[in-house]
Design an enzyme around this catalytic site. Sequence first.
Site, mmCIF file in Angstrom:
data_model
loop_
_atom_site.group_PDB
_atom_site.id
_atom_site.type_symbol
_atom_site.label_atom_id
_atom_site.label_comp_id
_atom_site.label_asym_id
_atom_site.label_seq_id
_atom_site.Cartn_x
_atom_site.Cartn_y
_atom_site.Cartn_z
ATOM 1 N N GLU A 71 36.944 37.767 39.145
ATOM 2 C CA GLU A 71 38.236 37.189 39.502
ATOM 3 C C GLU A 71 38.031 36.602 40.895
ATOM 4 O O GLU A 71 37.714 37.314 41.833
ATOM 5 C CB GLU A 71 39.294 38.292 39.458
ATOM 6 C CG GLU A 71 40.707 37.773 39.497
ATOM 7 C CD GLU A 71 41.307 37.946 40.865
ATOM 8 O OE1 GLU A 71 41.177 37.020 41.681
ATOM 9 O OE2 GLU A 71 41.917 39.008 41.098
ATOM 10 N N GLU A 104 40.555 27.000 48.728
ATOM 11 C CA GLU A 104 41.393 28.126 49.103
ATOM 12 C C GLU A 104 41.212 28.439 50.590
ATOM 13 O O GLU A 104 40.093 28.516 51.082
ATOM 14 C CB GLU A 104 40.995 29.353 48.265
ATOM 15 C CG GLU A 104 41.885 30.562 48.529
ATOM 16 C CD GLU A 104 41.466 31.797 47.719
ATOM 17 O OE1 GLU A 104 40.401 31.774 47.092
ATOM 18 O OE2 GLU A 104 42.218 32.791 47.759
ATOM 19 N N GLY A 161 36.663 38.692 44.308
ATOM 20 C CA GLY A 161 36.274 38.182 45.617
ATOM 21 C C GLY A 161 36.184 36.679 45.631
ATOM 22 O O GLY A 161 36.905 35.993 44.897
ATOM 23 N N CYS A 167 45.199 37.273 46.265
ATOM 24 C CA CYS A 167 44.631 36.212 45.418
ATOM 25 C C CYS A 167 45.737 35.342 44.835
ATOM 26 O O CYS A 167 45.470 34.245 44.360
ATOM 27 C CB CYS A 167 43.736 36.761 44.322
ATOM 28 S SG CYS A 167 44.081 38.432 43.823
ATOM 29 N N GLY A 208 31.285 35.460 43.461
ATOM 30 C CA GLY A 208 31.409 35.672 42.015
ATOM 31 C C GLY A 208 30.441 34.797 41.245
ATOM 32 O O GLY A 208 29.795 35.244 40.295
#
Lengths: 507, 507
Positions: free
Chosen positions: A264, A392, A240, A301, A245
């Site tokens: 991740e 991101e 996520g 991702c 995370g």
Amino acid sequence: MITGKNFIGNKLSAKGTDTHKTFNPKLNVENSFDFHAATLEEVDEAVQLASQAFKEYRKISGKKRSEFLNAIADEILALGDELVQTYMSESGLPEGRAIGERGRTIFQLQSFANLVASENWKQNTIDEAIPNRLPIPKDDIRKTSIPLGPVVVFAASNFPLAFSTAGGDTASALASGCPVIVKSHSMHSGTGELVASAIIKAAEKTGMPNGVFSNITGSGRIVGVALVKHPKVKAVGFTGSISGGRALFDIAAKRPEPIPVFAEMGSINPVIITENSIAKKSAEIASTYAGSITMGTGQFCTNPGLILTIENENTNEFIKDLAEKATAIAPQCMLHPNIKRDFVSNGASVSSQSGVEVVAVIEEEIEANFAPTQVSTVSGTDFLTNPKMHQEVFGPFSLVVRCKNEAQLVEVIEGLEGQLTGTILAEEEDYANLSEIVDALQNRVGRIIFNGVPTGVEVCESMTHGGPYPASSDSRFTAVGVGAIKRWVRPFSFQDFPKELLPQSLI
Amino acid sequence: MITGKNFIGNKLSAKGTDTHKTFNPKLNVENSFDFHAATLEEVDEAVQLASQAFKEYRKISGKKRSEFLNAIADEILALGDELVQTYMSESGLPEGRAIGERGRTIFQLQSFANLVASENWKQNTIDEAIPNRLPIPKDDIRKTSIPLGPVVVFAASNFPLAFSTAGGDTASALASGCPVIVKSHSMHSGTGELVASAIIKAAEKTGMPNGVFSNITGSGRIVGVALVKHPKVKAVGFTGSISGGRALFDIAAKRPEPIPVFAEMGSINPVIITENSIAKKSAEIASTYAGSITMGTGQFCTNPGLILTIENENTNEFIKDLAEKATAIAPQCMLHPNIKRDFVSNGASVSSQSGVEVVAVIEEEIEANFAPTQVSTVSGTDFLTNPKMHQEVFGPFSLVVRCKNEAQLVEVIEGLEGQLTGTILAEEEDYANLSEIVDALQNRVGRIIFNGVPTGVEVCESMTHGGPYPASSDSRFTAVGVGAIKRWVRPFSFQDFPKELLPQSLI
């Protein structure tokens, strides 16, 4: 059948009064089921059961665990159209994707089933005794791998099947001998419950101990935090956001007994295109990357969020072509209104930074939760001054950086945070001069793709899906491929053990 | 020649004004040299150099790195008697131990040199492309292992050679392709500087980049904390106390980019003796364990600090015999007055708990820094109520627990924190009934020894030196044996790479 309850081991349970519904982003309406958040008592019950089950499950043979994993695959298929329809109604993703992702999930379960049917994965070694060695005799020492204990798996928003309830984390942990407690994702609780029911059926059919699997629901942080803090939980898997995370990593690190968290998290997956490559294949690359940027509504991702070029007479035309082709692809639905909201605001945040120019964006009116694809560009010099451009933007977005020369391009790569992937598009005449780029990229990523796209993560032994922080919280492991099992085991040695007491595979 | 300075890469440096001296515990006097604590500027310089060196060092072939490691071994031997005398004067350990530990250190360096002379350790795998696979082609993917980056190694107090400057952590990190910065242990800074000079010589002779190794001195926490916090440091190795290791772990976990800390910390190494074993071999076990408890003045991480028995008519006699034999062994010198002070106070703390009885302790006057061996006993019922009895007493101390039956013994094992080792002393007629003890123990330790002693850690492929927390901070790795290299590397995949650009070992 969806009940809206938790699975505490093989028992459906709904002691709590907090409920939530999932959302159909395509129809822009709530789905009908009420899902009951687990109470802290139910959380504790699930972990105690898992801890009890571990005593038996860790001794069950690989062959029996293999049967269990294959049975899960069968039971997921047996859910039939109800699973596909629920998946679509909770994610806005199309039927083809639902069926494809189910296939991937089943393949992953079967891969781990094959892996643990034999003992090779344990990397057993034997050092035989040398009784007459001087100055002291050498003992007989034999090493194997043993499971850590109950594992908590957090389901991912963007892969309701392959990285969720029975996804790679669950499959690899169950394969290793660890019981699993899944924290279901609140965006697809119905899909999660259906898959959980398949796992429970498979566990019962193959005689696994009660507690080997539980499925816990909850829309806030309370349930997840309680799971990670529980002293009988021994490891965590998560896919996520960086903030999510990192929060779990911090909680786990502060426990009296810290536990490993394999998270991740975020990645913008830089793509480097050489001057020769653009000179020769500009139109082809623009088409391919328009597809990669918008694939799955950009909700992968490994989405290519950053494209690095060297500015010359061809660059502007390439960027324009890429942007037009990407925005010409019909907009698609996002997973949830919140995902759409974050996409729009994060895209706007990057594009509002000094020096960033929006090359193309879908501006016509589109359906409520559909994504307006966007391609922006910035000079290498501006990019180097502003780390906000590294963030991101989860969705169909890419930022093209125009570096003034190769030295600046290498500087950009070296300044990036850790990434899952890097991609190099180059021509044969570039090969002799690529070593600096390959070296710099290798130090920042877990996988380099040559003349391809980063989207699409093959499930195989040689895959690395992970990378330096924040791509993952522990780059020493992969989340995809059979190597993922190594996250949940530790080495263990027997010294001078009588053959009668050694495991069969160490004799 | 000892200068009292730091090695910042291959340059001796002493910009700081804080100094400390080491201590000769046997003579109970300070040694003469002044060691200069590194300044924060020197710390930064060492890390920047290491980061720079990493760019080159990570690409140097395994064969060249192997030559470097072998050269270190040669240069350590070439230090000759100065090293042995310095070692003795800074540790109070005898000459035989100095020479033995030097041999072990050299063997470790050579083992890693052998390991990386070939590429097998990288566990390379190749998945070839399947261009005609349906529904989509399979890419060519090849996996290898690559180094993380600069590693900080904290030298251990109790192994001035084998777990210090050129010990297992340094050898494995250098072998993997990571530059190393050693935080020298302030109790044996002279030994550390001599070994560091050997490493620097070897680096120069074999053409390694400047910065591949640095040696940093400092008697407080400042230097170590600065090293672990430095953004260009990528991993940490530590051997020492739980409080020290946990402090470093916490600092590393709180960094903007958290890094792995491999800390090998405390262990009381439970030994289980069956009723049959005591009935048949009471005197022999007492002799063997008197030796193991006092070996190296009890200053081993695998020292047997906890002995679990089942109470019957033979137990008291065995405990008395063990205690008498242990205290009959001539007391030996401890590493430092502070170690002696902690030994006495921790031993007194355990022995003052309710229900604990001191069976024997050396009470006659002994030399200043020599250790008064002590054996105490307690019932299983009392032990279960009081976790203070679990604490490690670093030195020649053991607590014998008298459990009322096997169920209580298993309960005691299950209630223990993680341990490096567990030992079972049993007779053939016990084999059929040992599974519950083996299972419980396996879940708490990294290695089980059968009918032996935990002291003595063989350097071989099958060794596991590590265990559940707090034996080590990450039980998924070993600190001893060639497997220790895995702590410093991460998996990396090449996808669809042209053969011209692949590393030789992946073609």
